[in-house]
Design a protein around this motif. Structure first.
Motif, mmCIF file in Angstrom:
data_model
loop_
_atom_site.group_PDB
_atom_site.id
_atom_site.type_symbol
_atom_site.label_atom_id
_atom_site.label_comp_id
_atom_site.label_asym_id
_atom_site.label_seq_id
_atom_site.Cartn_x
_atom_site.Cartn_y
_atom_site.Cartn_z
ATOM 1 N N GLU A 160 0.848 -1.196 0.000
ATOM 2 C CA GLU A 160 0.000 0.000 0.000
ATOM 3 C C GLU A 160 0.885 1.248 0.000
ATOM 4 O O GLU A 160 2.066 1.205 0.308
ATOM 5 C CB GLU A 160 -0.871 0.015 1.262
ATOM 6 N N LYS A 161 0.287 2.377 -0.301
ATOM 7 C CA LYS A 161 0.991 3.630 -0.137
ATOM 8 C C LYS A 161 0.998 4.008 1.349
ATOM 9 O O LYS A 161 0.148 3.481 2.073
ATOM 10 C CB LYS A 161 0.344 4.717 -0.986
ATOM 11 N N PRO A 162 1.812 4.874 1.862
ATOM 12 C CA PRO A 162 2.818 5.599 1.092
ATOM 13 C C PRO A 162 4.076 4.767 0.869
ATOM 14 O O PRO A 162 4.562 4.128 1.777
ATOM 15 C CB PRO A 162 3.129 6.788 2.005
ATOM 16 N N ASP A 190 -1.774 1.819 -6.300
ATOM 17 C CA ASP A 190 -2.320 3.174 -6.230
ATOM 18 C C ASP A 190 -3.785 2.983 -6.601
ATOM 19 O O ASP A 190 -4.097 2.727 -7.763
ATOM 20 C CB ASP A 190 -1.634 4.095 -7.241
ATOM 21 N N HIS A 191 -4.669 3.089 -5.630
ATOM 22 C CA HIS A 191 -6.043 2.631 -5.898
ATOM 23 C C HIS A 191 -6.739 3.471 -6.970
ATOM 24 O O HIS A 191 -7.701 3.030 -7.566
ATOM 25 C CB HIS A 191 -6.866 2.554 -4.613
ATOM 26 N N TYR A 192 -6.201 4.677 -7.272
ATOM 27 C CA TYR A 192 -6.837 5.464 -8.336
ATOM 28 C C TYR A 192 -6.784 4.731 -9.675
ATOM 29 O O TYR A 192 -7.665 4.863 -10.502
ATOM 30 C CB TYR A 192 -6.198 6.860 -8.442
ATOM 31 N N LEU A 193 -5.730 3.944 -9.871
ATOM 32 C CA LEU A 193 -5.610 3.236 -11.149
ATOM 33 C C LEU A 193 -6.651 2.125 -11.289
ATOM 34 O O LEU A 193 -6.915 1.646 -12.387
ATOM 35 C CB LEU A 193 -4.207 2.645 -11.306
ATOM 36 N N GLY A 235 -9.566 12.021 12.251
ATOM 37 C CA GLY A 235 -8.921 10.973 13.036
ATOM 38 C C GLY A 235 -7.585 10.508 12.466
ATOM 39 O O GLY A 235 -6.929 9.674 13.070
ATOM 40 N N ARG A 236 -7.192 11.034 11.304
ATOM 41 C CA ARG A 236 -5.895 10.605 10.743
ATOM 42 C C ARG A 236 -4.842 11.696 10.923
ATOM 43 O O ARG A 236 -3.830 11.710 10.236
ATOM 44 C CB ARG A 236 -6.035 10.304 9.252
ATOM 45 N N GLY A 237 -5.119 12.636 11.869
ATOM 46 C CA GLY A 237 -4.231 13.783 12.056
ATOM 47 C C GLY A 237 -2.772 13.389 12.265
ATOM 48 O O GLY A 237 -1.867 14.019 11.731
ATOM 49 N N ARG A 247 2.248 15.066 -0.437
ATOM 50 C CA ARG A 247 2.676 13.665 -0.340
ATOM 51 C C ARG A 247 1.476 12.719 -0.434
ATOM 52 O O ARG A 247 1.551 11.662 -1.038
ATOM 53 C CB ARG A 247 3.355 13.409 1.004
ATOM 54 N N ASP A 248 0.368 13.107 0.213
ATOM 55 C CA ASP A 248 -0.769 12.188 0.350
ATOM 56 C C ASP A 248 -1.515 11.985 -0.972
ATOM 57 O O ASP A 248 -2.004 10.895 -1.243
ATOM 58 C CB ASP A 248 -1.730 12.752 1.421
ATOM 59 N N MET A 249 -1.622 13.022 -1.772
ATOM 60 C CA MET A 249 -2.457 12.940 -2.982
ATOM 61 C C MET A 249 -1.700 13.188 -4.280
ATOM 62 O O MET A 249 -1.974 12.559 -5.298
ATOM 63 C CB MET A 249 -3.610 13.963 -2.902
ATOM 64 N N VAL A 250 -0.769 14.167 -4.256
ATOM 65 C CA VAL A 250 -0.142 14.555 -5.530
ATOM 66 C C VAL A 250 0.906 13.539 -5.961
ATOM 67 O O VAL A 250 0.928 13.109 -7.111
ATOM 68 C CB VAL A 250 0.465 15.979 -5.448
ATOM 69 N N VAL A 397 -14.088 11.646 -12.968
ATOM 70 C CA VAL A 397 -13.649 10.378 -12.382
ATOM 71 C C VAL A 397 -14.607 9.941 -11.274
ATOM 72 O O VAL A 397 -14.928 8.774 -11.125
ATOM 73 C CB VAL A 397 -12.203 10.512 -11.856
ATOM 74 N N GLN A 398 -15.080 10.900 -10.468
ATOM 75 C CA GLN A 398 -16.035 10.589 -9.401
ATOM 76 C C GLN A 398 -16.620 11.868 -8.836
ATOM 77 O O GLN A 398 -15.946 12.890 -8.891
ATOM 78 C CB GLN A 398 -15.365 9.783 -8.286
ATOM 79 N N PRO A 399 -17.826 11.925 -8.330
ATOM 80 C CA PRO A 399 -18.868 10.926 -8.554
ATOM 81 C C PRO A 399 -19.541 11.254 -9.884
ATOM 82 O O PRO A 399 -18.993 12.053 -10.642
ATOM 83 C CB PRO A 399 -19.813 11.187 -7.374
HETATM 84 C C1 BG6 Z 1 -5.870 8.115 -0.022
HETATM 85 C C2 BG6 Z 1 -5.445 9.272 0.843
HETATM 86 O O1 BG6 Z 1 -4.781 7.592 -0.720
HETATM 87 O O2 BG6 Z 1 -6.858 8.571 -0.968
HETATM 88 C C3 BG6 Z 1 -6.644 9.874 1.560
HETATM 89 O O3 BG6 Z 1 -4.494 8.822 1.804
HETATM 90 C C4 BG6 Z 1 -7.704 10.258 0.555
HETATM 91 O O4 BG6 Z 1 -6.258 11.019 2.316
HETATM 92 C C5 BG6 Z 1 -8.028 9.075 -0.364
HETATM 93 O O5 BG6 Z 1 -8.858 10.641 1.282
HETATM 94 C C6 BG6 Z 1 -8.964 9.506 -1.486
HETATM 95 O O6 BG6 Z 1 -9.415 8.382 -2.174
HETATM 96 P P1 BG6 Z 1 -10.846 8.371 -2.890
HETATM 97 O O7 BG6 Z 1 -10.897 7.050 -3.554
HETATM 98 O O8 BG6 Z 1 -11.870 8.538 -1.796
HETATM 99 O O9 BG6 Z 1 -10.856 9.533 -3.819
#
Ligand code: BG6
Length: 509
Positions: A160-162, A190-193, A235-237, A247-250, A397-399
């Protein structure tokens, strides 16, 4: 590719949020859709002691909440699925725990009628990143990894990332992974793929011939990639404050979207053909660093506000966030892809948390017609002659997944007045079905040995090289320029201003 009959999927971090909200629901859905072979078994591994039965009922509860489609035969179907689950307690750096795991896996092979130790293994690492290296190392030491040349069984690992927090740590992690696994066994996710509409970017571009001739600097003026999230850090602070939007998204999701939009047609849809092309794009992005960060990036952090009636607290008040944090919860940046196709075309990337609503959209804005022959109206307000509204192709891409093309049309009546109108395609209207969740597709691909939609290490490196430069530039700013924005808005005004001004300047050139 075929999925072989007997596989044990081991999920490290089985009690975590990702496992409960995404992985187990994905595996359940695949089972319901009869896409997983009968002899697939799932083992959860985590630090807290519990019995197989306790684990099964915990997952059953999670499925009631998070399953994508409700079980058709109710509880019986859930029970049938959870009867394939097992649990192993252990520490992630403890060889003894992994030896015990091996005994369990061999026993399960036996139950499935396979010689013990001869079944396939898919290890899914969905733990916090600080134990990634321990897990891969002990997997090797405890002899869990099949030789990649073995034709009768396979071992694969999904990570998984990161994948690291900068280039150096990503390389160090990779070295540890490759000390135990062969690259062909490694699936960096990378779940976006896995999102249907992200895959559709490739289908749209390379399965149709009408847009590709326009897909270049000659016709495209600029491109926006927007990923807006309505959730706060919730809760992920603790994790997020050490990460931030860049780092998290870009570094991962957004640069992957950019790569898919900008890449050259691959020679085939084979994993390395596609990944070679994405890598070329990532490597062609000129670094941003030093003083450039001031001209090419805008950072923001959310302050209290409301989203859909929900009160959101200041980011600085979130648990786990330090009082004087300058971590960005929003970022806008301008990138170029310096190659023959895209030189001079800006790509504006924007993402943030606690924004007004959730959507991910890629807008390709085409150049204006060379002559403004007609008057035009926008929202029925006559604007007179002058600049026409550009054609914009939006990949949503969504929604409300779909594609929209905005084109100028004549308003009915005696005058020659044009108005932008939309041609739209909506997924759910056309296919009358909800797209599968990203993890369903990706788990299935990993099981069938198809790594096309997974990230290769050189892509990770190229992405970090770019991100490290920006982070360095930010670190060296005398006063960090963090713009506050109210939760429930579209981010800092400075970001809109920066992009609008930049586009205006381009028009002036
Ligand atoms: C994750 C990030 O990789 O993607 C989260 O760590 C983010 O911060 C999430 O909320 C977004 O994914 P999705 O599928 O809800 O757009």
């Amino acid at each position: 590719m075929e999925i072989s009959e007997s596989t044990i999927i081991v999920i490290f971090g089985a009690s975590g949020d990702l496992a409960k909200r995404k992985l187990m629901p994905a595996l359940f859905q695949l089972t319901q859709d009869a896409l997983l072979p009968n002899k697939t078994r799932i083992v959860g591994f985590a630090r807290r002691a519990k019995t197989h039965e306790e684990f099964r009922s915990e997952i059953q509860e999670a499925l009631v909440k998070f399953a994508r489609s409700k079980p058709r035969e109710g509880i019986a179907e859930l029970k049938e699925f959870t009867s394939r689950l097992y649990y192993q307690v252990g520490n992630y750096d403890d060889k003894e725990s992994f030896d015990e795991l091996k005994i369990l896996l061999d026993d399960i092979d036996g139950e499935c009628g396979i010689p013990p130790g001869r079944g396939n293994r898919l290890f899914y690492i969905s733990t916090p990143p600080d134990v990634f290296t321990d897990i891969v190392t002990v997997l090797g030491q405890a002899d869990h990894i099949a030789n990649p040349e073995d034709e009768d069984r396979w071992t694969r690992v999904i990570i998984e990332k990161p994948f690291g927090r900068d280039l150096e740590t990503a390389r160090a992690l990779n070295k540890k992974v490759l000390a135990m696994f062969d690259e062909s066994q490694v699936y960096r996710i990378d779940h976006y793929l896995g999102k249907e509409t992200v895959q559709n970017i490739m289908a749209f571009r390379f399965g149709n011939s009408i847009f590709e001739p326009l897909w270049n600097r000659g016709f495209v003026s600029h491109i926006h990639i927007n990923v807006a999230e309505a959730v706060s850090v919730e809760g992920r602070g603790g994790y997020y404050d050490h990460s931030g939007a860049l780092r998290d998204m870009v570094q991962n999701h957004m640069l992957q979207l950019l790569a898919l939009v900008a890449m050259e047609p691959p020679a085939s849809f084979a994993p390395n053909s596609v990944r070679d092309e994405k890598l070329k794009v990532l490597s062609a992005i000129p670094p941003i660093g030093g003083m450039d960060v001031g001209h090419s990036t805008v950072r923001g952090q959310y302050a209290a506000g409301t989203i859909d009636g929900r009160a959101i607290t200041d980011y600085l008040n979130e648990p786990g966030v330090s009082d004087d944090s300058v971590t960005e919860t929003f970022v806008a940046l301008k990138l170029y892809v310096d190659n023959w196709r895209w030189a001079g075309v800006p790509f504006y990337l924007r993402t943030g948390k606690a924004l007004s609503s959730r959507f991910t959209e890629i807008n390709i804005e085409f150049r204006q017609p060379p002559l403004a022959l007609f008057s035009h109206s926008v929202n029925n307000v006559l604007k007179g002659a002058g600049k026409m509204q550009p054609n914009i192709l939006s990949l949503r891409v969504q929604p409300n997944e779909g594609i929209r093309l905005s084109i100028g049309m004549k308003v009915p009546g005696p005058k020659m007045v044009l108005q932008p109108t939309d041609m739209e395609f909506c997924y759910d209207e056309v296919f009358d079905t909800e797209p599968p969740a990203a993890y369903e597709r990706l788990i299935l691909d990993a099981m069938s040995g198809d790594s096309t939609l997974f990230i290769r290490q050189d892509e990770v490196d190229a992405a970090w090289t770019l991100i490290d430069g920006i982070l360095d530039g930010w670190r060296n700013e005398e006063t960090p320029h963090i713009h506050l924005y109210r939760a429930g808005t579209w981010g800092p005004y400075a970001a809109d201003e920066f992009i609008a001004q930049d586009i205006k300047k381009m028009g002036a050139v």
